[in-house]
Design an enzyme around this catalytic site. Sequence first.
Site, PDB file in Angstrom:
ATOM      1  N   GLU A 175      14.910  60.231  51.327  1.00 58.41           N
ATOM      2  CA  GLU A 175      15.763  59.970  51.680  1.00 58.41           C
ATOM      3  C   GLU A 175      16.719  59.456  52.970  1.00 58.41           C
ATOM      4  O   GLU A 175      15.588  59.254  53.227  1.00 58.41           O
ATOM      5  CB  GLU A 175      16.371  61.856  51.972  1.00 58.41           C
ATOM      6  CG  GLU A 175      15.497  62.898  50.857  1.00 58.41           C
ATOM      7  CD  GLU A 175      15.490  64.068  51.437  1.00 58.41           C
ATOM      8  OE1 GLU A 175      16.094  63.787  52.636  1.00 58.41           O
ATOM      9  OE2 GLU A 175      14.569  64.634  50.986  1.00 58.41           O
ATOM     10  N   LEU A 193      17.930  64.864  47.557  1.00 60.26           N
ATOM     11  CA  LEU A 193      17.198  65.333  48.968  1.00 60.26           C
ATOM     12  C   LEU A 193      16.670  66.293  48.442  1.00 60.26           C
ATOM     13  O   LEU A 193      17.568  67.636  48.713  1.00 60.26           O
ATOM     14  CB  LEU A 193      18.587  65.981  49.443  1.00 60.26           C
ATOM     15  CG  LEU A 193      18.199  65.891  50.903  1.00 60.26           C
ATOM     16  CD1 LEU A 193      19.313  66.138  52.332  1.00 60.26           C
ATOM     17  CD2 LEU A 193      18.104  67.968  50.962  1.00 60.26           C
ATOM     18  N   TYR A 242       9.729  69.422  56.831  1.00 61.82           N
ATOM     19  CA  TYR A 242      10.010  69.786  55.944  1.00 61.82           C
ATOM     20  C   TYR A 242       9.400  69.545  54.038  1.00 61.82           C
ATOM     21  O   TYR A 242       9.819  70.060  53.424  1.00 61.82           O
ATOM     22  CB  TYR A 242      11.460  68.019  54.953  1.00 61.82           C
ATOM     23  CG  TYR A 242      12.697  68.666  55.957  1.00 61.82           C
ATOM     24  CD1 TYR A 242      13.151  69.230  56.739  1.00 61.82           C
ATOM     25  CD2 TYR A 242      13.579  67.281  56.301  1.00 61.82           C
ATOM     26  CE1 TYR A 242      14.009  69.110  57.370  1.00 61.82           C
ATOM     27  CE2 TYR A 242      15.143  67.452  56.551  1.00 61.82           C
ATOM     28  CZ  TYR A 242      15.164  69.144  57.393  1.00 61.82           C
ATOM     29  OH  TYR A 242      16.208  68.961  58.312  1.00 61.82           O
ATOM     30  N   HIS A 246      13.773  70.101  62.670  1.00 60.46           N
ATOM     31  CA  HIS A 246      13.179  68.624  63.121  1.00 60.46           C
ATOM     32  C   HIS A 246      12.137  68.116  64.487  1.00 60.46           C
ATOM     33  O   HIS A 246      12.267  66.967  65.104  1.00 60.46           O
ATOM     34  CB  HIS A 246      15.177  68.253  64.124  1.00 60.46           C
ATOM     35  CG  HIS A 246      15.855  68.726  63.272  1.00 60.46           C
ATOM     36  ND1 HIS A 246      16.699  69.373  63.626  1.00 60.46           N
ATOM     37  CD2 HIS A 246      16.149  67.373  62.124  1.00 60.46           C
ATOM     38  CE1 HIS A 246      17.883  68.988  62.116  1.00 60.46           C
ATOM     39  NE2 HIS A 246      17.224  68.288  61.632  1.00 60.46           N
TER      40      HIS A 246
END
Length: 736
Positions: free
Chosen positions: A424, A453, A481, A526
């Site tokens: 991505e 994605l 992720y 994150h």
Amino acid sequence: MARDAVETHFAEAVAALTPGAPRDPALPVREGTSLTGARCRELFEYQLGSRLLDVAARWLRAQGEGFYTIGSAGHEGNAAVAAALRVTDPALLHYRSGAFYLARSAMAGRLPEQGLRDVLLGLTASSEEPIAGGRHKVFGHPDLAVIPQTSTVASHMPRAVGVAFAVERARALGLRSAWPQDAITVCSFGDASVNHASALSALNTAGYIAYQGVALPLLLVCEDNGLGISVRTPQGWVEASRHPQLTYFTADGCDLADVHDVAAAAAEHVRLRRSPALLHLRTVRLMGHAGSDVELSYRTKREIDADLGRDPLVSTARLLVEAGLATPEGLLAHYETTREHLLKMALESSRRPRLTSAADVTEPLAPRTPRAVATASAVPSGAREKAFAGRLPEHEGPLTLSQAINRALADQLAAHPDVLVFGEDVARKGGVYGVTRGLQKRFGPGRVFDTLLDEQAVLGLALGSGVSGLVPVPEIQYLAYLHNALDQIRGEAATLSFFSRGAFRNPMVVRVASYAYQKGFGGHFHNDNSVAALRDIPGLVVASPARPDDAASMLRTCLAAARTDGSVCVFLEPIALYNTRDLFEEDDNGWLAPYVPPARWAETHVPIGRARSYGDGHDLTIVTFGNGLRMSLRAAVRLTAEGYGCRVLDLRWLSPLPVEDVLRAAELTGRVLIADETRRAGGVSESIVAELVDAGFTGRIARVTSSDSFVPLGEAARHVLLSEAEIEDAARKLLA
């Protein structure tokens, strides 16, 4: 051996058939089909073999000699799907694809008994079984282009998309592939699997690619028996839920002639148009989900009898008898003869050797050839000047971690045309943190490109590319992720060599922006410090570079290991260190490092599982990695100024751990502090402590870690993440 209802019904139904006038075997077996009588007789043999393998599986289990009873009864029409394809078309098969496998085996010129024996040896977990060697019962064979799948749901489907993608990408790049240039990929699965996230990912990815007009020669085959073990699939759901970008074909999976004609049309469509299609076969499930399944606990007798009435083996027998190509008596006699012979083969298979030690079991898990890897990692490109537009990275001066990874990727792209970089935002944007910036412009969109994605799709493309002969370097934007699609690494990537005895490999280096400590950009997704799930995967290489020079060398090592040993590597890149320049003081540029030129790659090679030591103190060893390295070095300088002799050991590799280096450093000081930025429970430090204790280390051990918590937003993160002050305080206590 007693007969069950399926065998009894077959005998009664065939005995009641009425022979028709003899027909030329070279002619269609009935009006309106292209299936000839001769081909019908041939495919009936594979259907019969598949059915009797299910009978043998249950008999073996009853004798305590068999270990797998999920069968293909009711799905034997897939023999005609095999007949519509070429032996060189890569196939990823549903676990009810027994007739397909037998047909593919015979099409490859093998004797009929060879395919049967393959399956029987798998049922009995024999070490002589040709694909998994007794490690699992799978359909697979390198000579048949059948890639083994252990999944009982849909986790093989993203890889299938990747294989189809790789066929076309290799052709477009002029590269040699494991498959012919005009090959198509076939992937079969059940109706219940349609609802699985992996299936939805694969179907969506195939549709996404087709929508953009990109070639994807993929034939997806849904064998719809209406049941997911005991859960009913709503009638018509497979057709209603199909992806609109996939051309749809449907056939009665219990009618061999219909499957033969429709499968041939579907295969021709995919081969000529190079676009994906879905072949929907309406089948039945006979003999239950597996040998232990009591169907009457969730199905009525009327439902079970209705499925018996559609038995595909009876249906094909009817075609032969009504075409005058066989008699009921002849078919029943042939059934009995084949049954007796197959049960004898099953008994013989149960007496074949099995795996006898842990070494036997793990032998194909993760082959390591460190000398070959060292040699391969030191190979530069002859076109470096062009790739770097005359400005070689070794002449740029000291680089950041991000820059070093970028230059190392460029070197690998220049040296090896089979390397692909994708994920991505990695193309024009150059990744969220700019690590891949400029690579697409230099090497083109065929080798550096953006994906949709979907982490499962990204890893599926990598899995398919790797098994097809390319070397993929996919990027996952954040460590958090990766967990969305971890089964693609655990269940698919890491198991392939293990369950194929190394006959199939999927080399790959998965780059992941990792860990916490980002300033101004926080929150759990994150800033993730969980690596336990990765370190738990057998054979997986987990690299964790902190310094720019290590990152470049370790990336070369991972790619060399992928190419040489088929290694599956995860490359964890500390986000907070990407652009860090200073170590001790502002503007000291202590975290920068020059790029090592190719002439020195051999001497600076970083072997898998080797740590890096800083300092030569004899009072304390701080074992750490990632962001912990910078914090530990800073703490060690202050402790040294106070008169303590400290050394810092950067693990660099989290799997396999550099155990020998840790033990050596520990013995030199007698005191070990583990500074672990991951969590206290399930983190890296637990393993280090265990290794020290197991080795008989008698010195003092302490550890400091982050809290067992997700990482919160903003300044609150400081309360749960390992800090420099905590490292320093723990060191003083240990030294006191």
